[in-house]
Design an enzyme around this catalytic site. Structure first.
Site, PDB file in Angstrom:
ATOM      1  N   HIS A 156      -0.568  32.101  -9.037  1.00 34.67           N
ATOM      2  CA  HIS A 156      -0.707  31.983  -9.668  1.00 34.67           C
ATOM      3  C   HIS A 156      -1.361  30.513 -10.032  1.00 34.67           C
ATOM      4  O   HIS A 156      -1.555  30.093 -10.961  1.00 34.67           O
ATOM      5  CB  HIS A 156      -0.144  31.635 -11.278  1.00 34.67           C
ATOM      6  CG  HIS A 156       1.319  32.909 -11.166  1.00 34.67           C
ATOM      7  ND1 HIS A 156       0.553  34.306 -12.063  1.00 34.67           N
ATOM      8  CD2 HIS A 156       1.721  33.287 -11.022  1.00 34.67           C
ATOM      9  CE1 HIS A 156       1.363  34.955 -11.855  1.00 34.67           C
ATOM     10  NE2 HIS A 156       2.681  34.606 -11.156  1.00 34.67           N
ATOM     11  N   SER A 277     -26.616  16.024  -1.789  1.00 36.87           N
ATOM     12  CA  SER A 277     -27.085  16.622  -3.654  1.00 36.87           C
ATOM     13  C   SER A 277     -28.392  15.683  -3.775  1.00 36.87           C
ATOM     14  O   SER A 277     -28.526  14.476  -2.714  1.00 36.87           O
ATOM     15  CB  SER A 277     -26.024  15.939  -4.648  1.00 36.87           C
ATOM     16  OG  SER A 277     -26.819  15.321  -5.935  1.00 36.87           O
ATOM     17  N   LYS A 283     -22.411  13.535  -3.000  1.00 36.94           N
ATOM     18  CA  LYS A 283     -22.072  14.622  -2.391  1.00 36.94           C
ATOM     19  C   LYS A 283     -21.920  15.147  -0.606  1.00 36.94           C
ATOM     20  O   LYS A 283     -22.631  15.326  -0.502  1.00 36.94           O
ATOM     21  CB  LYS A 283     -22.571  14.957  -3.475  1.00 36.94           C
ATOM     22  CG  LYS A 283     -22.795  14.479  -5.442  1.00 36.94           C
ATOM     23  CD  LYS A 283     -21.295  15.802  -5.527  1.00 36.94           C
ATOM     24  CE  LYS A 283     -21.984  16.988  -6.442  1.00 36.94           C
ATOM     25  NZ  LYS A 283     -21.133  17.688  -6.240  1.00 36.94           N
ATOM     26  N   GLU A 290     -20.119  28.539  -1.032  1.00 40.80           N
ATOM     27  CA  GLU A 290     -19.976  29.662  -2.271  1.00 40.80           C
ATOM     28  C   GLU A 290     -21.697  30.555  -2.323  1.00 40.80           C
ATOM     29  O   GLU A 290     -21.211  31.345  -2.931  1.00 40.80           O
ATOM     30  CB  GLU A 290     -21.256  28.183  -3.489  1.00 40.80           C
ATOM     31  CG  GLU A 290     -19.937  27.108  -3.525  1.00 40.80           C
ATOM     32  CD  GLU A 290     -20.242  26.228  -3.477  1.00 40.80           C
ATOM     33  OE1 GLU A 290     -21.542  25.919  -4.647  1.00 40.80           O
ATOM     34  OE2 GLU A 290     -20.097  24.760  -3.505  1.00 40.80           O
TER      35      GLU A 290
END
Ligand code: ARG
Length: 456
Positions: A156, A277, A283, A290
């Site tokens: 969980h 970025s 970043k 992804e």
């Protein structure tokens, strides 16, 4: 462009209809399979006496030259042709004359395209298998490197029990091994030749289907001509197998994304597999992971397109089936790219062992072991579970951990508590004691690594 099938009609088709009908834009990648298939077909026609051996030899020589010229770039595929089969036959006939018109004896594009696709996907399966193997090897090497690094195991997404990073990584290696064996199963069922089914009903010519199939490395032939030209279950099966594989990659990708976030900081990806970025200078984004997660939707989409395309069409061939190619090609291309990228990303990934261990130190990952400690001293598990839970609640209220409670503080909960409890709840001990088969102990991880390498 003159139509192969002009005769019943004059072959003059509306320009938009012609474009709509054509598949050359995406089936030209089948040229090798189409030409090799034609060579095997011609050899069979010669062998059975349907064509003279001189005719068969000349056709094969013409096809060989055509293939060589396509490979060298001396010949390019004419995008104005209807499909790759048309292109090959027409170009051959232009080059060697009327004999080229005999190529399509005892054959239809219906069995031809089914065979081309099986041959093409067979090599794709081999490539996919190779790439899956390379990824499993990369994951297994990483697991070996971090075979004893402790981190929280979750259920969980709540800290559950301590595990080692090697064990976590190997879970994916096992999934990928099953993906690989699913590909092998798919290959078995796919590797039968439909050629000789002809348009739908077989042929009146004395063909030798087994001879032709053997030349192309098929294990046998489809036993029903309608089935041979009508089904694309090999595409469905492959797309389903690839969808399952992508589910595994997507979950793995999701974890890599979480792990490399500042919230977790469990892993650092190499600069070569991350991006920055355009505005935020700090970043370092895990774009590769992804994208793998994102492209999973695309492969599922390919499977859905194929299933939906097939579900309502009567036997035998229908033009709907021309739509099989873009979906299955896209699925194969996407998965091959994902497997390559993933392997590179995993090879360059480093674990932040301190961050992992620190995370494992909070969250009461040893609460089960505390209950097991009492159980092993004779208390029924359910009672031990309750006491351990009460101790956790107390620690939460007081901002402490199970390790920092004194024996005096433990005693009121049960007389069974003794000095040895601290050893029992030590994280390393908790991990090492899980030496049941397939458990997270280092010895089990080592055993798994050996077994996986043996499979590879
Ligand atoms: N381009 C077609 C396909 O991909 C080849 C088969 C054509 N057969 C036919 N009967 N029109 O499916």
């Amino acid at each position: 462009m003159a139509k192969l099938w002009a005769g019943r009609t004059d072959g003059s088709v509306d320009r938009a209809a012609e474009d709509f009908n054509a598949s050359i834009r995406f089936d030209s990648r089948l040229y090798r399979e189409d030409i090799r298939g034609s060579m095997a077909h011609t050899a069979m026609l010669g062998e059975t006496g349907i064509l003279s051996s001189a005719e068969s030899d000349e056709l094969i020589a013409g096809l060989e030259a055509l293939l060589a010229d396509l490979e060298s770039g001396a010949l390019t595929i004419d995008p104005e042709c209807e499909d790759i089969h048309t292109f090959v036959e027409q170009t051959l006939t232009e080059r060697i004359g009327d004999l080229g018109k005999k190529l399509h004896t005892a054959r239809s594009r219906n069995d031809q395209v089914a065979q081309d696709l099986r041959l093409y996907l067979r090599s794709e399966i081999d490539l996919l298998t190779e790439k899956t193997t390379a990824l499993i090897a990369a994951v297994t090497d990483k697991a070996e490197q971090y075979q004893s690094a402790i981190l929280p195991g979750y259920t969980h997404l709540q800290r559950a029990q301590p595990i080692v990073f090697g064990h976590h990584l190997l879970a994916y290696a096992w999934m990928l091994l099953r993906d690989r064996s699913r590909l092998a199963d798919c290959r078995k069922r796919l590797n039968l030749s439909p050629i000789g089914s002809c348009a739908l009903a077989g042929t009146t010519y004395p063909i030798d289907r087994v001879f032709e199939a053997k030349q192309l490395g098929f294990d046998g032939i489809c036993q029903n001509s309608l089935d041979g030209v009508s089904d694309r279950d090999f595409c469905l099966e492959l797309a389903a197998d690839l969808s399952i594989l992508m589910t595994h990659l997507s979950r793995f990708a999701e974890e890599v994304i979480l792990w490399s976030s500042w919230e977790f900081r469990f892993v650092t990806l190499s600069d070569s597999f991350t991006t920055g970025s355009s505005i935020m200078p700090q970043k370092k984004n895990s774009d590769m992971a992804e994208l793998v997660r994102g492209k999973t939707g695309r492969v599922y989409g390919d499977l859905m397109s194929l299933l939906t395309m097939m579900k309502g069409i009567p036997l035998a061939y229908n033009k709907d089936m021309q739509e099989d190619k873009e979906s299955i090609f896209d699925a194969c291309d996407t998965v091959k790219a994902c497997l390559d990228i993933f392997a590179g990303m995993i090879r360059g990934m480093t674990a932040n062992e301190d961050a992992m261990l620190n995370a494992a130190k909070t969250g009461f990952l040893n609460a089960t072991d505390l209950a097991d400690y009492l159980t092993k001293k004779g208390m029924p598990f359910r009672s031990a579970y309750k006491i351990s839970g009460q101790l956790v609640a107390r620690c939460v209220a007081e901002g402490r951990t199970l390790e920092t409670l004194t024996l005096e503080e433990y005693k009121p909960y049960s007389e069974l508590f003794d000095e040895d409890l601290y050893d029992a709840i030590d994280l390393r001990v908790c991990v090492e004691k899980r030496c049941s088969e397939g458990g997270t102990s280092v010895s089990s991880v080592k055993k798994q690594i050996a077994e996986i390498r043996n499979e590879l």
